[in-house]
Design a protein around this motif. Sequence first.
Motif, PDB file in Angstrom:
ATOM      1  N   THR A  73       1.848  -7.529  -8.735  1.00  0.00           N
ATOM      2  CA  THR A  73       1.422  -6.199  -9.182  1.00  0.00           C
ATOM      3  C   THR A  73       2.422  -5.143  -8.733  1.00  0.00           C
ATOM      4  OG1 THR A  73      -0.916  -6.820  -9.187  1.00  0.00           O
ATOM      5  CG2 THR A  73      -0.415  -4.475  -8.990  1.00  0.00           C
ATOM      6  N   PHE A 103       0.275  -9.317 -15.117  1.00  0.00           N
ATOM      7  CA  PHE A 103       1.278  -8.557 -14.356  1.00  0.00           C
ATOM      8  C   PHE A 103       2.119  -9.497 -13.495  1.00  0.00           C
ATOM      9  CE2 PHE A 103      -2.101  -5.300 -15.017  1.00  0.00           C
ATOM     10  CZ  PHE A 103      -1.371  -4.493 -15.865  1.00  0.00           C
ATOM     11  N   PHE A 109      -5.320  -3.404 -13.075  1.00  0.00           N
ATOM     12  CA  PHE A 109      -4.427  -4.331 -12.386  1.00  0.00           C
ATOM     13  C   PHE A 109      -5.176  -5.523 -11.815  1.00  0.00           C
ATOM     14  CE2 PHE A 109      -1.577  -0.695 -12.525  1.00  0.00           C
ATOM     15  CZ  PHE A 109      -0.394  -1.312 -12.873  1.00  0.00           C
ATOM     16  N   LYS A 110      -6.440  -5.369 -11.506  1.00  0.00           N
ATOM     17  CA  LYS A 110      -7.250  -6.501 -11.050  1.00  0.00           C
ATOM     18  C   LYS A 110      -7.649  -7.367 -12.245  1.00  0.00           C
ATOM     19  CE  LYS A 110     -11.284  -5.496  -9.237  1.00  0.00           C
ATOM     20  NZ  LYS A 110     -12.464  -5.267  -8.380  1.00  0.00           N
ATOM     21  N   VAL A 163      -4.553   1.317  -7.081  1.00  0.00           N
ATOM     22  CA  VAL A 163      -4.221   1.218  -8.498  1.00  0.00           C
ATOM     23  C   VAL A 163      -5.494   1.032  -9.313  1.00  0.00           C
ATOM     24  CG1 VAL A 163      -1.881   0.334  -8.170  1.00  0.00           C
ATOM     25  CG2 VAL A 163      -3.779  -1.264  -8.324  1.00  0.00           C
ATOM     26  N   GLU A 177      -4.457  -9.161 -13.634  1.00  0.00           N
ATOM     27  CA  GLU A 177      -3.510  -9.525 -12.580  1.00  0.00           C
ATOM     28  C   GLU A 177      -2.573 -10.661 -12.996  1.00  0.00           C
ATOM     29  OE1 GLU A 177      -3.479 -10.712  -7.844  1.00  0.00           O
ATOM     30  OE2 GLU A 177      -5.358 -10.842  -8.954  1.00  0.00           O
ATOM     31  N   ILE A 226       4.804  -2.581 -11.041  1.00  0.00           N
ATOM     32  CA  ILE A 226       4.834  -1.126 -10.893  1.00  0.00           C
ATOM     33  C   ILE A 226       6.254  -0.659 -10.610  1.00  0.00           C
ATOM     34  CG2 ILE A 226       4.050   0.793  -9.455  1.00  0.00           C
ATOM     35  CD1 ILE A 226       1.392  -0.868  -9.136  1.00  0.00           C
TER      36      ILE A 226
END
Length: 75
Positions: free
Chosen positions: A34, A27, A20-21, A16, A24, A38
């Motif tokens: 994560t 999310f 997303f990191k 991804v 994080e 998604i």
Amino acid sequence: MNTDRHLKIQGDTLYVTELFKWYEDDFNEASGSTKAFIEDWADSAVVEGVVGTSDIKFIHYDWALNLRANFPELR
């Protein structure tokens, strides 16, 4: 999340975007993880692949993706 530039699956690894990191915690707060985020937002075909993954790695974020030229609807 529906393009290889942002998300792809190879074997049991989910790749991804680095977003997303970087975000994080956001999310995780929204969906618990994560992968769960998604699964909540991606197309069903993408979700099918994501469910079968057990490892997450990150794709280098390409800032050029934000160029106006990449959005024909804005031309």
